[in-house]
Design an enzyme around this catalytic site. Structure first.
Site, PDB file in Angstrom:
ATOM      1  CD  GLU A 123       1.545   2.916   2.306  1.00 41.28           C
ATOM      2  OE1 GLU A 123       2.696   2.560   2.150  1.00 41.28           O
ATOM      3  OE2 GLU A 123       0.409   2.420   1.858  1.00 41.28           O
ATOM      4  N   GLY A 155       6.009  -1.823  -3.885  1.00 45.28           N
ATOM      5  CA  GLY A 155       6.122  -3.080  -4.608  1.00 45.28           C
ATOM      6  C   GLY A 155       4.736  -3.061  -5.604  1.00 45.28           C
ATOM      7  N   GLY A 156       3.659  -2.308  -5.134  1.00 44.67           N
ATOM      8  CA  GLY A 156       2.638  -2.576  -5.783  1.00 44.67           C
ATOM      9  C   GLY A 156       2.108  -0.888  -6.325  1.00 44.67           C
ATOM     10  CB  SER A 157       1.060   1.710  -5.030  1.00 45.25           C
ATOM     11  OG  SER A 157       1.412   1.762  -3.729  1.00 45.25           O
ATOM     12  CB  THR A 158       5.416   4.730  -7.433  1.00 46.44           C
ATOM     13  OG1 THR A 158       6.287   5.552  -7.034  1.00 46.44           O
ATOM     14  CG2 THR A 158       4.728   4.918  -8.580  1.00 46.44           C
ATOM     15  CD  GLN A 159       2.698   5.274  -2.216  1.00 49.80           C
ATOM     16  OE1 GLN A 159       3.841   5.359  -1.771  1.00 49.80           O
ATOM     17  NE2 GLN A 159       1.726   4.451  -2.661  1.00 49.80           N
TER      18      GLN A 159
END
Length: 439
Positions: free
Chosen positions: A185, A215-219
């Site tokens: 992603e 909401g659930g992860s950060t990149q």
């Protein structure tokens, strides 16, 4: 026998007329080689204007179809690219449509997802000329909604999608349907942003880094300029690929559980994926008199503010720092690179009134810090409509510093670049098309 002079003149004129008619037909046939196989649409500057058959027509166009299967809905992107020899493609037009609910809603009855998929495929059939259907790649990439499903349920859904795609007239195969991981992603979003900014067109334009807070992860994704970054990073943080005849090495990592909603739950004292029972989550990041219910990942939590003690900002900052301690890796060179930030970074900047909701803008890490202090101070006085603003802004400011950004670092915030949405779908389409060429 001699012909009369007048008859000779008529014969000569007839020959001239026949010759001119022949030449004209030859010229017309060369100037207008239009056939059903070559009929394609082109667009003008407005990329959201639907092309019509009257807006003629060139051989150097290619199409790509990407389904974005998210947790709340399924979206189709039909991209039209202008192709030139030895150059990166140019995006000529994008057609977009979304339906609800998401694929994961059909986990217990996969057959029911077929109707929505067929509805979106009809959109593609209307846009892509029939003569190009067989050569137009079709793909679906699923994100958070399917990642959270039990493996068997997710597999059954994907098998149904593959069956529907297999009956379509578009080009598809074993790799057409899959679940994206967080790194994919991040890389796809990086490709989208840098393509739209011109950094992938073989020019001297430098690439930019990309930050996304879901909401659930950060990149975080960027192209390292310092070889030391590649040498000292874990092997799964570095990925290489080829795009438009150029090789790229990227630093890219997705931190699962550190998206804003998951981090909010952790700071409040909850545990992801576990029923809340009737226990109250008491937190210093909420106003002292606060009491409410909050739903996250289909679990309802009872929330309560902690009794007044030390200032809310200081108490909340301590909680956030403990939650994130040693869960994020610093990358030293990011402080000197240009970065774009998306999703909740953008939304909370809008909440602060620091950027325009439609046009975006720029923001510094220090703006998030000062915004957090103000929001927390306002909660002490009972002001403010958003009970989570203090917590969210405190978390964002700490996360950015843990990633290696100093307080004076400025980011650009944008939902669109050159009137095109900055989602991962465009980058994923390029990535898939490149993989097809490689095979």
């Amino acid at each position: 026998m001699k012909l009369p002079k007048l008859a000779f003149i008529f014969l000569l004129l007839g020959c001239v007329v026949v010759y001119l008619t022949y030449v004209k037909r030859r010229f017309d046939s060369r100037a207008s080689p239009l056939s059903k196989q070559h009929l394609q649409y082109t667009t003008k500057v407005d990329q959201h204007k639907r092309p019509t058959s009257a807006e003629v027509i060139s051989d150097n166009f290619q199409y790509g179809i990407m389904f974005d299967a998210g947790s709340t809905g399924t979206r189709i992107h039909v991209f039209q690219f202008q192709m030139e020899p030895n150059e990166a493609p140019k995006l000529a037009h994008e057609t977009f449509k979304a339906i609800k609910p998401g694929l994961s809603a059909y986990a217990d009855d996969p057959d029911k997802c077929k109707a929505g998929l067929l509805q979106l495929l009809e959109v593609a059939k209307e846009v892509v000329p029939a003569g190009l259907w067989a050569s137009t790649p079709l793909a679906l990439r699923a994100t958070a909604g399917l990642r959270l499903l039990p493996g068997e349920k997710a597999s059954h859904l994907l098998d149904k999608v593959k069956a529907v795609f297999g009956e379509s007239p578009f080009r598809n195969g074993p790799e057409s349907v899959s679940i994206m991981d967080g790194t994919d992603e991040g890389v796809s979003a990086w490709i989208t942003v840098n393509f739209l900014l011109g950094g992938l067109h073989g020019s001297e334009t430098p690439t930019v880094g990309m930050l996304d807070l879901g909401g659930g992860s950060t990149q975080i994704t960027f192209s390292p300029q310092d070889e030391k970054t590649i040498q000292t990073s874990p092997i799964d943080y570095v990925t290489s690929f080829r795009m438009f005849n150029t090789s790229h090495s990227l630093y890219s990592h997705s931190y699962l559980g550190l998206g804003l909603m998951s981090a909010r739950l952790a700071v409040l004292g909850g545990i992801e994926g576990q029923p809340a029972s009737n226990q109250e989550l008491v937190s210093p990041c909420l106003a002292p008199d606060h009491a409410s219910e909050w739903e996250h990942a289909e679990v309802v939590y009872k929330l309560k503010g902690q009794k007044a003690g030390e200032p809310i900002y200081d108490s909340c900052l301590s909680k956030v720092e403990k939650m994130i301690y040693k869960r994020v890796r610093k990358a030293e060179e990011v402080k000197d690179m240009e970065f774009y930030a998306f999703s909740y970074y953008y939304d909370r900047a809008v909440d602060l009134g620091l950027i325009d909701e439609k046009t975006g803008g720029s923001i510094k890490v220090s703006n998030y810090i000062e915004g957090a202090k103000t929001a927390c101070k306002n909660m002490e006085a009972g002001a403010g409509d958003n009970p989570f603003l203090c917590l969210d802004l405190t978390y964002i400011s700490v996360l950015l510093q843990e990633l290696g950004f100093p307080q004076d670092k400025e980011f650009k915030l944008a939902r669109k670049i050159n009137d095109v949405e900055t989602s991962w779908a465009l980058g994923a389409t390029f990535y898939y098309m490149e993989s097809l060429r490689a095979h």
